[in-house]
Design a protein around this motif. Structure first.
Motif, PDB file in Angstrom:
ATOM      1  N   UNK A   1       0.899  -1.192  -0.115  1.00 32.74           N
ATOM      2  CA  UNK A   1       0.250   0.294   0.259  1.00 32.74           C
ATOM      3  C   UNK A   1       0.712   1.395   0.211  1.00 32.74           C
ATOM      4  N   UNK A   2       1.048   2.656  -0.757  1.00 27.67           N
ATOM      5  CA  UNK A   2       1.261   3.154  -0.471  1.00 27.67           C
ATOM      6  C   UNK A   2       0.523   4.092  -0.444  1.00 27.67           C
ATOM      7  N   UNK A   3       1.200   4.813   0.794  1.00 28.00           N
ATOM      8  CA  UNK A   3       0.180   6.219   1.795  1.00 28.00           C
ATOM      9  C   UNK A   3       0.577   7.771   0.867  1.00 28.00           C
ATOM     10  N   UNK A   4       0.138   8.001   0.754  1.00 26.82           N
ATOM     11  CA  UNK A   4       0.292   9.319   0.068  1.00 26.82           C
ATOM     12  C   UNK A   4      -0.069  10.246   0.491  1.00 26.82           C
ATOM     13  N   UNK A   5       0.215  11.688   1.621  1.00 29.65           N
ATOM     14  CA  UNK A   5       0.094  12.824   2.053  1.00 29.65           C
ATOM     15  C   UNK A   5      -1.299  13.044   0.882  1.00 29.65           C
TER      16      UNK A   5
END
Length: 148
Positions: free
Chosen positions: A125-129
């Motif tokens: 899971x790529x988590x971004x702001x």
């Protein structure tokens, strides 16, 4: 139904934004016995250059869970929740998660492999702001038991 090998390279849609709350960070920190002041006291976190309290590293699992729910809900995945064990978890951070962050995540299934009658499903899971900048990559390996 066995785990569908065609899941490999599948990418799920981004999750809805998750607003990281100060009290959620504090609750999580208490639950995992993270007692450092930066997890509980905004002034302590600000003294170290953060905008607010800093989440413990495993807090990313809260956001990643939204992506795993997409995978588990997919009727074509062949994953039966009652047969799932969480086998491994890793995090690769660019920066810490801080109260006030608005995070979204996108799940990629990296591999499905058979091991002794079971399947091991590796996903990231790529988590971004809110600015689209990378915060953390959360990697999970789910062990899915075969038919009884």
């Amino acid at each position: 139904m066995p785990v569908n090998p065609q899941l490999v390279d599948r990418e799920f849609p981004p999750t809805s934004p998750y607003l990281v709350g100060r009290e959620k960070v504090r609750e999580f920190a208490r639950a995992v016995f993270a007692d450092a002041p930066i997890h509980h006291d905004p002034d302590a976190a600000k003294a170290l250059g953060y905008a607010d309290v800093v989440a413990p590293p495993t807090f990313a699992m809260v956001v990643q869970d939204q992506t795993l729910q997409q995978l588990l809900a997919d009727p074509d995945a062949g994953i039966v929740l009652s047969r799932v064990l969480h086998g491994e978890q890793r995090f690769r951070y660019t920066r810490p998660i801080v109260a006030g962050d608005e995070l979204t995540a996108r799940l990629h299934v990296r591999s499905v492999r058979a091991v002794g009658g079971n399947a091991m499903v590796t996903s990231e899971a790529e988590i971004v702001g809110a600015d689209g900048e990378h915060v953390v990559t959360a990697t999970s390996i789910l062990v899915v038991g075969g038919d009884a």
